[in-house]
Design an enzyme around this catalytic site. Structure first.
Site, PDB file in Angstrom:
ATOM      1  N   GLU A   1       0.790  -1.092  -0.225  1.00  0.00           N
ATOM      2  CA  GLU A   1       0.131  -0.078  -0.107  1.00  0.00           C
ATOM      3  C   GLU A   1       0.852   1.203   0.014  1.00  0.00           C
ATOM      4  O   GLU A   1       1.898   1.541   0.566  1.00  0.00           O
ATOM      5  CB  GLU A   1      -0.834   0.086   1.280  1.00  0.00           C
TER       6      GLU A   1
ATOM      7  N   CYS B   1       3.494   8.705   0.388  1.00  0.00           N
ATOM      8  CA  CYS B   1       4.115   7.798   1.167  1.00  0.00           C
ATOM      9  C   CYS B   1       4.395   6.606   0.483  1.00  0.00           C
ATOM     10  O   CYS B   1       3.348   5.949   0.243  1.00  0.00           O
ATOM     11  CB  CYS B   1       3.043   7.875   2.443  1.00  0.00           C
TER      12      CYS B   1
ATOM     13  N   CYS C   1       6.801  -6.449   7.103  1.00  0.00           N
ATOM     14  CA  CYS C   1       7.574  -5.961   7.914  1.00  0.00           C
ATOM     15  C   CYS C   1       7.827  -6.730   8.942  1.00  0.00           C
ATOM     16  O   CYS C   1       6.866  -7.342   9.824  1.00  0.00           O
ATOM     17  CB  CYS C   1       7.509  -4.356   8.418  1.00  0.00           C
TER      18      CYS C   1
ATOM     19  N   CYS D   1       7.011  -3.837  15.641  1.00  0.00           N
ATOM     20  CA  CYS D   1       6.976  -2.377  16.386  1.00  0.00           C
ATOM     21  C   CYS D   1       5.252  -2.526  16.815  1.00  0.00           C
ATOM     22  O   CYS D   1       4.537  -2.812  16.046  1.00  0.00           O
ATOM     23  CB  CYS D   1       7.319  -1.386  15.488  1.00  0.00           C
TER      24      CYS D   1
ATOM     25  N   CYS E   1       2.321  -0.762  15.295  1.00  0.00           N
ATOM     26  CA  CYS E   1       2.294  -0.703  13.667  1.00  0.00           C
ATOM     27  C   CYS E   1       1.371  -1.795  13.187  1.00  0.00           C
ATOM     28  O   CYS E   1       1.944  -3.097  13.490  1.00  0.00           O
ATOM     29  CB  CYS E   1       3.384  -0.650  13.097  1.00  0.00           C
TER      30      CYS E   1
ATOM     31  N   GLY F   1       7.282  -1.317   5.738  1.00  0.00           N
ATOM     32  CA  GLY F   1       8.979  -1.859   5.989  1.00  0.00           C
ATOM     33  C   GLY F   1       9.772  -0.942   6.434  1.00  0.00           C
ATOM     34  O   GLY F   1       9.284   0.249   6.576  1.00  0.00           O
ATOM     35  N   GLU F   2      10.943  -1.347   6.722  1.00  0.00           N
ATOM     36  CA  GLU F   2      12.140  -0.660   7.247  1.00  0.00           C
ATOM     37  C   GLU F   2      12.952  -0.293   6.028  1.00  0.00           C
ATOM     38  O   GLU F   2      13.519  -1.212   5.362  1.00  0.00           O
ATOM     39  CB  GLU F   2      12.795  -1.322   8.276  1.00  0.00           C
TER      40      GLU F   2
ATOM     41  N   SER G   1      12.491   7.554   6.657  1.00  0.00           N
ATOM     42  CA  SER G   1      12.067   7.300   8.031  1.00  0.00           C
ATOM     43  C   SER G   1      12.619   5.820   8.340  1.00  0.00           C
ATOM     44  O   SER G   1      12.312   4.682   7.560  1.00  0.00           O
ATOM     45  CB  SER G   1      10.627   7.395   8.265  1.00  0.00           C
TER      46      SER G   1
ATOM     47  N   SER H   1      12.206   7.232  14.003  1.00  0.00           N
ATOM     48  CA  SER H   1      11.061   6.898  14.597  1.00  0.00           C
ATOM     49  C   SER H   1      11.436   6.617  16.120  1.00  0.00           C
ATOM     50  O   SER H   1      11.819   5.463  16.523  1.00  0.00           O
ATOM     51  CB  SER H   1      10.201   5.753  14.192  1.00  0.00           C
ATOM     52  N   LEU H   2      11.504   7.649  16.924  1.00  0.00           N
ATOM     53  CA  LEU H   2      12.077   7.455  18.288  1.00  0.00           C
ATOM     54  C   LEU H   2      11.064   7.004  19.202  1.00  0.00           C
ATOM     55  O   LEU H   2      11.203   5.957  19.994  1.00  0.00           O
ATOM     56  CB  LEU H   2      12.792   9.034  18.625  1.00  0.00           C
ATOM     57  N   HIS H   3      10.047   7.820  19.464  1.00  0.00           N
ATOM     58  CA  HIS H   3       8.911   7.476  20.163  1.00  0.00           C
ATOM     59  C   HIS H   3       9.069   7.335  21.963  1.00  0.00           C
ATOM     60  O   HIS H   3       8.139   7.401  22.550  1.00  0.00           O
ATOM     61  CB  HIS H   3       8.225   5.976  19.816  1.00  0.00           C
TER      62      HIS H   3
ATOM     63  N   ASN I   1      -2.716   5.989  16.034  1.00  0.00           N
ATOM     64  CA  ASN I   1      -4.121   5.636  15.268  1.00  0.00           C
ATOM     65  C   ASN I   1      -4.492   4.043  15.731  1.00  0.00           C
ATOM     66  O   ASN I   1      -3.428   3.195  15.468  1.00  0.00           O
ATOM     67  CB  ASN I   1      -3.800   5.738  13.758  1.00  0.00           C
TER      68      ASN I   1
ATOM     69  N   CYS J   1      -0.883   6.865   9.928  1.00  0.00           N
ATOM     70  CA  CYS J   1       0.443   6.248  10.156  1.00  0.00           C
ATOM     71  C   CYS J   1       0.304   5.311  11.086  1.00  0.00           C
ATOM     72  O   CYS J   1      -0.361   5.079  12.094  1.00  0.00           O
ATOM     73  CB  CYS J   1       0.923   7.594  11.076  1.00  0.00           C
TER      74      CYS J   1
END
Length: 353
Positions: free
Chosen positions: A97, A110, A117, A121, A124, A168-169, A200, A223-225, A299, A342
Site C-alpha cells: 500500500e 508515502c 515488515c 513494532c 504498527c 517496511g524498514e 524514515s 522513529s524515536l517514540h 491511530n 500512520c
C-alpha cells in the site's frame, strides 16, 4: 536480481553501465542503452513495445533476455479528508500500500519499501503481515509514478514531497531504496529534488552511518517514540540491538558527514510516553544534533492496548519541548477512515479483493 517465471531478469535492476555492456556484447552502439534507459526511467514505460525509437530486432533481443515487472493497481480508496490510499499487487503475488496526502495546493506521497515488515513494532499494523519481501527498484519507483499521476489529476495540486514511511524498514532494503531515489532525483529520471525526500527509519545504527558515508542529500527521520531504553524496547524491539546510545552516535555521525538536520518522530501514547518526565528525557536526547520533532497522533490498530494521548497531555508535552527552544510540530492523522494513517498500512482492504 528479480526473475520472473520465464527465468528472465528484471531489466530495471540493471545499472546504465550493465545495459551498455549488454548492447556492446551484441555488437550494438552504446547509445541504444541510453535510449532504453530513458524509456524505463524518464518515460516510465512498462513494455518494450512502447519503446518507439528502438529497432524491432533489438526489442526482440530485449524480450529474450529481460522482463519489466510493473506493480499493478489493485484497489484505490478515498478518504473524506482527500487522502487517497492505493493497494498495489506485485508480480510475485504480494500486496503493498501507498498513500497520497493532499494538503491545500501540495501533495505528499508515502511510499513502501517492503511487502510487510518483521521488526515487530507494537504500534504498527504492518507488523502483523506475515510476509516481508524487499521491493525492487522498479516496484519502489512505480509507486512514485502512480501517485504522481494521481496528483496530476487533482486541480491546482503540486506533487511536492516523497516520504519513505510506508510498509517496511527502508534501511533494510538499502541498495534498492538508494538506487530508486537516485533514479527519482536524476535528470535522466524524474529530476525530483532530494531535499523534498524523507527516509524514515526505526533506527538501524550501522545503516544510518552508511547513509552518512554515502553523503546522501535527502532528509532523515528517526522513529524515536521515547528516549527511555526500557520503554523503547517494548515499542520498538530492534532497540534491544540498536539502543538509544548507539543510535545517538549514529545520528551524530550522520550529521557530521552530511550536515542534514534529523527529524525525530514521536508517537504519543496515553499514560505510556506522554508525561512531562518523558518530555524531559526527549528534550535531553534531542541535544545531540540540530533537529525538529514531529509529535504524532496514535491511530488504533487491531489487538493493540495502546490509546491516543489526550489533547491536554499532547499540548503540555509540546509546550515543554518548545520551552527548551526545540522545533515541534503536531502531525495530525490523515486517512484514518480508510486505514491509511500512520501505522495502519496492512493491506486490510486490498487483501479482501
Amino acid at each position: 536480481m528479480a526473475i520472473n517465471n520465464e527465468n528472465k531478469y528484471d531489466i530495471r535492476q540493471l545499472s546504465i553501465e550493465e545495459l551498455v555492456e549488454f548492447f556492446e556484447s551484441h555488437k550494438e552502439k552504446a547509445f541504444r542503452a541510453k535510449q532504453v534507459w530513458e524509456w524505463l526511467w524518464k518515460k516510465s514505460v512498462h513494455s518494450f513495445d512502447e519503446m518507439k525509437n528502438i529497432p524491432k530486432h533489438l526489442i526482440n533481443l530485449l524480450k529474450e533476455k529481460y522482463v519489466i515487472l510493473p506493480i499493478k493497481v489493485n484497489n484505490i480508496q478515498k478518504s473524506k479528508d482527500r487522502t487517497i490510499k492505493f493497494g498495489f499487487s506485485l508480480d510475485s503475488g504480494e500486496l503493498i500500500e501507498s498513500v497520497l496526502i493532499p494538503s491545500f495546493n501540495r501533495a505528499t506521497a508515502c511510499i513502501s519499501s517492503h511487502a510487510g515488515c518483521n521488526l515487530g513494532c507494537k504500534f504498527c499494523a504492518t507488523a502483523n503481515i506475515k510476509t516481508d519481501r524487499a521491493l525492487t527498484i522498479g516496484e519502489i519507483y512505480d509507486q512514485v509514478i502512480y501517485l504522481k499521476q494521481a496528483t496530476n489529476e487533482l486541480q491546482n495540486v503540486l506533487f511536492s514531497n516523497i516520504v519513505f514511511m510506508g510498509m517496511g524498514e527502508p534501511l533494510l532494503n538499502y541498495e534498492n531504496i538508494l538506487t530508486a531515489i537516485n533514479r527519482i532525483t536524476s535528470d535522466k529520471g524524474l529530476n525530483f529534488s532530494p531535499r523534498r525526500i524523507t527516509l524514515s527509519t526505526v533506527g538501524i545504527v550501522k545503516m544510518i552511518k552508511r547513509l552518512g558515508d554515502d553523503k546522501v542529500k535527502f532528509n532523515l527521520a528517526v522513529s524515536l517514540h521515547t528516549a527511555n531504553n526500557k520503554k523503547r524496547d517494548i515499542l520498538v524491539p530492534v532497540n534491544k540491538t540498536n539502543n538509544l546510545s548507539s543510535l545517538s552516535d549514529a545520528i551524530k555521525y550522520f550529521y557530521d558527514k552530511t550536515g542534514n538536520r534529523t527529524t525525530f518522530e514521536y508517537l504519543l501514547l496515553n499514560n505510556f510516553n506522554d508525561s512531562l518526565k518523558d518530555a524531559k528525557e526527549l528534550a535531553q536526547y534531542c541535544k545531540i544534533v540540530p533537529c525538529k520533532i514531529n509529535l504524532i497522533e496514535y491511530n488504533p490498530i487491531k489487538n493493540s492496548t495502546f490509546e491516543k494521548s489526550s489533547e491536554n497531555n499532547t499540548n503540555l508535552f509540546k509546550e515543554f519541548l518548545e520551552s527548551k527552544n526545540l522545533i515541534v510540530n503536531i502531525r495530525r492523522s490523515r486517512g484514518k477512515d480508510i486505514d491509511a494513517a500512520c501505522g495502519q498500512l496492512a493491506n486490510k482492504i486490498s487483501s479482501d479483493i
